[in-house]
Write a protein that holds these residues in place. Structure first.
Motif, short mmCIF file in Angstrom:
data_model
loop_
_atom_site.label_atom_id
_atom_site.label_comp_id
_atom_site.label_asym_id
_atom_site.label_seq_id
_atom_site.Cartn_x
_atom_site.Cartn_y
_atom_site.Cartn_z
N VAL A 1 0.84 -1.20 0.00
CA VAL A 1 0.00 0.00 0.00
C VAL A 1 0.87 1.25 0.00
O VAL A 1 0.64 2.20 -0.76
CB VAL A 1 -0.95 0.01 1.21
N GLY A 2 1.90 1.25 0.86
CA GLY A 2 2.79 2.40 0.93
C GLY A 2 3.55 2.63 -0.35
O GLY A 2 3.76 3.78 -0.78
N THR A 3 3.97 1.55 -1.00
CA THR A 3 4.69 1.66 -2.27
C THR A 3 3.80 2.27 -3.35
O THR A 3 4.23 3.15 -4.11
CB THR A 3 5.19 0.29 -2.73
N ALA A 4 2.55 1.80 -3.42
CA ALA A 4 1.61 2.36 -4.40
C ALA A 4 1.38 3.85 -4.11
O ALA A 4 1.25 4.66 -5.04
CB ALA A 4 0.28 1.60 -4.35
N PHE A 5 1.34 4.20 -2.84
CA PHE A 5 1.18 5.60 -2.43
C PHE A 5 2.34 6.44 -2.96
O PHE A 5 2.14 7.52 -3.52
CB PHE A 5 1.12 5.66 -0.91
N LEU A 6 3.56 5.94 -2.80
CA LEU A 6 4.74 6.68 -3.25
C LEU A 6 4.81 6.77 -4.77
O LEU A 6 5.21 7.80 -5.32
CB LEU A 6 6.01 6.01 -2.70
N ILE A 7 4.42 5.68 -5.45
CA ILE A 7 4.40 5.71 -6.92
C ILE A 7 3.42 6.76 -7.41
O ILE A 7 3.69 7.51 -8.36
CB ILE A 7 4.05 4.32 -7.49
N HIS A 8 2.26 6.83 -6.75
CA HIS A 8 1.26 7.82 -7.15
C HIS A 8 1.76 9.24 -6.91
O HIS A 8 1.50 10.14 -7.72
CB HIS A 8 -0.04 7.59 -6.37
N LEU A 9 2.49 9.44 -5.82
CA LEU A 9 3.08 10.76 -5.58
C LEU A 9 4.13 11.09 -6.64
O LEU A 9 4.23 12.24 -7.09
CB LEU A 9 3.71 10.81 -4.18
N TRP A 10 4.91 10.10 -7.04
CA TRP A 10 5.90 10.30 -8.09
C TRP A 10 5.22 10.67 -9.40
O TRP A 10 5.68 11.55 -10.13
CB TRP A 10 6.74 9.05 -8.26
N MET A 11 4.10 10.03 -9.69
CA MET A 11 3.35 10.36 -10.90
C MET A 11 2.75 11.75 -10.78
O MET A 11 2.59 12.45 -11.79
CB MET A 11 2.27 9.31 -11.16
N GLY B 1 -3.44 4.10 -8.17
CA GLY B 1 -4.03 4.60 -6.93
C GLY B 1 -5.11 3.66 -6.40
O GLY B 1 -5.16 3.38 -5.20
N VAL B 2 -5.97 3.15 -7.29
CA VAL B 2 -7.01 2.20 -6.87
C VAL B 2 -6.39 0.92 -6.35
O VAL B 2 -6.84 0.35 -5.35
CB VAL B 2 -7.96 1.90 -8.05
N PHE B 3 -5.33 0.45 -7.02
CA PHE B 3 -4.62 -0.75 -6.59
C PHE B 3 -4.13 -0.61 -5.15
O PHE B 3 -4.31 -1.49 -4.31
CB PHE B 3 -3.44 -1.03 -7.52
N GLY B 4 -3.52 0.55 -4.86
CA GLY B 4 -2.99 0.76 -3.52
C GLY B 4 -4.09 0.94 -2.49
O GLY B 4 -4.02 0.39 -1.38
N LEU C 1 -12.00 -4.23 -9.16
CA LEU C 1 -12.78 -4.11 -10.39
C LEU C 1 -13.84 -3.02 -10.27
O LEU C 1 -14.05 -2.24 -11.20
CB LEU C 1 -13.46 -5.45 -10.72
N TYR C 2 -14.49 -2.96 -9.13
CA TYR C 2 -15.57 -1.98 -8.96
C TYR C 2 -15.03 -0.55 -8.96
O TYR C 2 -15.51 0.32 -9.69
CB TYR C 2 -16.33 -2.24 -7.66
N PHE C 3 -14.02 -0.30 -8.15
CA PHE C 3 -13.54 1.08 -8.01
C PHE C 3 -12.72 1.53 -9.22
O PHE C 3 -12.61 2.74 -9.47
CB PHE C 3 -12.74 1.22 -6.72
N ALA D 1 -7.98 -4.06 1.69
CA ALA D 1 -8.78 -5.27 1.91
C ALA D 1 -7.90 -6.48 2.25
O ALA D 1 -8.09 -7.11 3.30
CB ALA D 1 -9.65 -5.56 0.68
N PRO D 2 -6.91 -6.85 1.40
CA PRO D 2 -6.07 -7.98 1.78
C PRO D 2 -5.21 -7.71 3.01
O PRO D 2 -4.90 -8.64 3.77
CB PRO D 2 -5.20 -8.22 0.53
N THR D 3 -4.82 -6.45 3.21
CA THR D 3 -4.04 -6.13 4.40
C THR D 3 -4.84 -6.41 5.67
O THR D 3 -4.36 -7.06 6.60
CB THR D 3 -3.61 -4.65 4.37
#
Length: 256
Positions: free
Chosen positions: A88-98, A113-116, A145-147, A121-123
């Motif tokens: 989750v944190g990695t996806a957060f940082l990637i989104h900030l980089w983008m 962003g949706v992935f992160g 899929l929904y979001f 849920a799995p966390t």
């Protein structure tokens, strides 16, 4: 996108306690840090200005969330959940980089962003159950899929429709084609895996309101004057809540 998947995971848990609630609070704090962090990055990128207020809020909120989540994971020795927390944190940082490269509003950027966000849920599921079984993966899949579909719908209503005069039927279909195609893809995919894997039909029906909303939103054209972003957000929240309730019923009906 992060709170509903996490709450769904808690609803599927066998026991209740304060730790999952504190973990959700940690998710909220990390999520709230995204806005000031993005603002800080944009100001630095465009004007080379260090906006201390945004930086302090980002560090306070994000740091508090990370520390709180880390303490909970370590205290309960939930190392697998900690790993997904890092995802989750990695996806957060990637989104900030983008965001720094002004790619965060693109479809790939928003999907990341949706992935992160839906990885909450799995966390949470790992934290409560200790392992990510088939039910945990399905929980993540249906939320992702929904979001992801919400990305296409919001783009249609907020960006595409407000940027052009109301076209004829052909023009509307062309403008809303990505939203319609994605909705049809999800309905077909969920239908097929429900038949093959024997999942609850509640999962399939949970996506039907989204498709109906997409079709109605396509033909109900909105310009800048008629669009009410707060109202649109509230409607999205209601749809998300209905989706969560129907899917949760589906999990319990499958268990029965």
């Amino acid at each position: 996108m992060f709170l509903i998947p996490a709450v769904m995971a808690v609803a599927l848990g066998q026991s209740w306690g304060w730790s999952p609630l504190f973990l959700i609070l940690a998710f909220v704090l990390i999520f709230l840090s995204h806005s000031p962090a993005s603002r800080f990055i944009r100001r630095w990128r465009s004007r080379r200005v260090v906006e201390l207020e945004s930086m302090n809020w980002a560090l306070l909120l994000g740091g508090s969330g990370v520390i709180l989540a880390g303490v909970i994971f370590v205290f309960h020795q939930k190392w697998n959940a900690l790993f997904f927390g890092i995802v989750v944190g990695t996806a957060f940082l990637i989104h900030l980089w983008m965001t720094l490269n002004r790619e965060h509003m693109s479809v790939p950027g928003e999907i990341i962003g949706v992935f992160g966000l839906t990885a909450s849920a799995p966390t949470m599921y790992l934290f409560l159950h200790g392992n990510l079984d088939a039910r945990g993966w399905v929980l993540w899949m249906i939320n992702f899929l929904y979001f992801t579909g919400s990305i296409f719908y919001i783009k249609l209503k907020v960006r595409i429709q407000t940027s052009m005069p109301e076209p004829d039927l052909k023009g509307k279909l062309k403008a809303g084609l990505p939203t319609l195609l994605y909705g049809l893809f999800v309905l077909t995919y969920v239908f097929v895996i429900t038949v093959i894997r024997g999942y609850s039909w509640f999962f399939f029906w949970a996506y039907v309101p989204f498709f109906i909303k997409a079709v109605f939103g396509l033909f109900h054209w909105q310009d800048k004057r008629s669009l009410r972003v707060n109202r649109l957000g509230f409607i999205e929240l209601i749809h998300s809540f209905v989706f969560a309730v129907v899917c949760t019923i589906g999990f319990y009906s499958n268990a029965g």
